[in-house]
Each structure stands twice: as C-alpha cells, then as structure tokens.
Design a protein around this motif. Structure first.
Motif, PDB file in Angstrom:
ATOM      1  N   TYR A  36       0.853  -1.186   0.000  1.00 17.40           N
ATOM      2  CA  TYR A  36       0.000   0.000   0.000  1.00 17.40           C
ATOM      3  C   TYR A  36       0.893   1.241   0.000  1.00 17.40           C
ATOM      4  N   GLN A  38       0.853   5.553   0.787  1.00 16.14           N
ATOM      5  CA  GLN A  38       0.134   6.682   1.387  1.00 16.14           C
ATOM      6  C   GLN A  38       0.861   7.966   1.012  1.00 16.14           C
ATOM      7  N   GLY A  41      -0.972  13.471   3.031  1.00 17.54           N
ATOM      8  CA  GLY A  41      -2.327  13.992   3.167  1.00 17.54           C
ATOM      9  C   GLY A  41      -3.412  13.137   2.549  1.00 17.54           C
ATOM     10  N   HIS A  43      -5.231   9.030   1.749  1.00 16.91           N
ATOM     11  CA  HIS A  43      -5.483   7.767   2.412  1.00 16.91           C
ATOM     12  C   HIS A  43      -4.631   6.651   1.797  1.00 16.91           C
ATOM     13  N   LEU A  44      -4.574   5.538   2.483  1.00 10.61           N
ATOM     14  CA  LEU A  44      -3.856   4.372   1.991  1.00 10.61           C
ATOM     15  C   LEU A  44      -4.484   3.878   0.694  1.00 10.61           C
ATOM     16  N   LEU A  46      -3.998   0.918  -2.573  1.00 13.60           N
ATOM     17  CA  LEU A  46      -3.339  -0.310  -2.984  1.00 13.60           C
ATOM     18  C   LEU A  46      -2.415  -0.036  -4.166  1.00 13.60           C
ATOM     19  N   PHE A  90       3.745   0.767   2.650  1.00 12.17           N
ATOM     20  CA  PHE A  90       3.461  -0.265   3.649  1.00 12.17           C
ATOM     21  C   PHE A  90       3.299  -1.621   2.985  1.00 12.17           C
ATOM     22  N   LYS A 107       5.749  -1.682   9.495  1.00 12.52           N
ATOM     23  CA  LYS A 107       5.813  -0.349  10.076  1.00 12.52           C
ATOM     24  C   LYS A 107       5.901   0.760   9.039  1.00 12.52           C
ATOM     25  N   GLY A 108       6.189   0.395   7.817  1.00 12.78           N
ATOM     26  CA  GLY A 108       6.223   1.383   6.757  1.00 12.78           C
ATOM     27  C   GLY A 108       7.626   1.878   6.458  1.00 12.78           C
TER      28      GLY A 108
END
Lengths: 115, 115
Positions: A36, A38, A41, A43-44, A46, A90, A107-108
């Motif tokens: 994913y 992000q 500003g 949203h996550l 795909l 992520f 954790k990204g």
C-alpha cells in the motif's frame, strides 16, 4: 504471532534512481501479499497485490514486486523513481485464520525523492 | 464508486474525555476494519466485523475502546476515557468479504490528539 518486517525506515533517493524496498513476513502458511502507498495527506491506496501465480507482479505507476516464497519476502521495486513517488509505503500480509482473513501491516518505509 | 467515508477528520480532546468516530464503508462490503496508526508505525488492527458480527477484537483495549456496527453497515468506534497514548490516526477500511480475501479500501482516517 504473524509479523511483517520492513527493513528501511526512511529512504532518500534522487530522481531516476532505482528503488527496492524490503519486506519479510513470518507466517509459513498460505498468504496474500500487498503493498500500500500513502501519499502526503491522502489515504492508503493499494499499489499491487499477490494472491497466486506469477511471483512477479506489476502494479500501478511502474511499481513491481517479487514474491520469493523460500525467503518469505515480497520486495517492492521501481527502476526509476520520480519526485511524485514521495510517500510512505506499507507492506501487508493477509492470512486465513478461523474462517476469516486478517491483514497485518509492516511499520512502513518513508520514501523521499529529491528532484 | 464512493469510497470509505470517515468523520470527523480531526479531533482534539483532553485526557479522560470521551470521543467517537464514524465510518461508512463502501456499499455492499461485508467486512469492516478499524485500525489504529500511531505516528511512525504501521496500522494495527483494532477490530474486524463481518456484517454486524465481530470477527476479531483481540487487540482492542476493551476497558476503554468499544465499537459497534449496527445493521451491518455504518460503524462507530468509541474511546472512553481517552489517554495520551491514544493519540493516533484511526483508519476505517472495508472489503467485499473476508472469507474470500480481495483487498481492503481505506478511508481518510480521523487524526486524534489527546492533550
């Protein structure tokens, strides 16, 4: 317990450099794998997913990932990054348990691309 | 197709106060998730619903957090009383059916600051 490890916390690259972000998971059964993204500003969203078949999957915006079952890895790659790729990435793993799928995130990795 | 809607976008409260977040999933999606994302970490699953039943709430701090999904559509997540460590972004996501995993779609999130 299932875990998802992302090796890099923050990656800084210049535009046109190649990118590889590492992801390893600990679960040994059948898994579905995701990346994913992000953007600042937002949203996550795909980026790409692997369920079965060809272990090299292609996603949006020139990203690809390779599933290596023997290494429990699902690394994300892009041959030439752009400034617009600056975002947080992520890795996530979904596995079946008790009749339902559970999605666990790493954790990204924050990617900063310098123009 | 409309996405996952969440409100409010931002909330600042004092510790020991209560707060509630609302989520409207994508129409027709049976599975709804609430995630907590603390700064610098990946999203952590708090609770997962399949229609209006709870599938997994093992990581929900039940002494202070509660969630419901009436009629299997909208959902609310409540914190009472809030602690400083609850400061995070609360993400709602939905997917078609968690028994046949596809992908989860995320809302914009609610950024909670507890002071």
């Amino acid at each position: 317990a299932q875990s998802v490890s992302q090796h890099n916390h923050h990656v800084i690259l210049s535009e046109a450099a190649s990118l590889e972000l590492g992801c390893n998971y600990s679960y040994g059964g059948t898994v579905n794998l995701f990346w994913y993204v992000q953007y600042p500003g937002q949203h996550l969203q795909l980026l790409l997913k692997y369920f079965s078949g060809d272990p090299l999957v292609k996603g949006i915006k020139g990203f690809e990932a390779e599933f290596i079952k023997s290494k429990f890895s699902f690394n994300l790659r892009k041959p030439s990054v752009q400034w617009s790729d600056t975002a947080e990435y992520f890795c996530a793993v979904a596995r079946s348990g008790a009749g339902s799928y559970q999605l666990t995130f790493g954790k990204g990795t924050k990617l900063s691309v310098i123009p | 197709e409309a996405g996952v809607a969440q409100s409010p976008r931002y909330k600042i409260i004092e510790k020991r106060q209560s707060v509630a977040f609302w989520c409207n999933p994508i129409s027709g999606h049976a599975t709804l998730y609430w995630y907590q994302q603390i700064l610098g970490q990946g999203p952590k699953l708090l609770i997962q619903f399949q229609n209006n039943g709870v599938v997994d709430d093992s990581q929900l701090p039940k002494d202070r957090f509660s969630a419901e999904r009436l009629k299997g559509v909208d959902s609310t997540l409540k914190i009472q009383p809030a602690k400083l460590e609850d400061s995070a972004v609360y993400l709602c996501a939905s997917s078609l059916d968690d028994r046949i995993y596809t992908e989860a779609f995320f809302g914009q999130g609610t950024r909670l600051t507890v002071v």
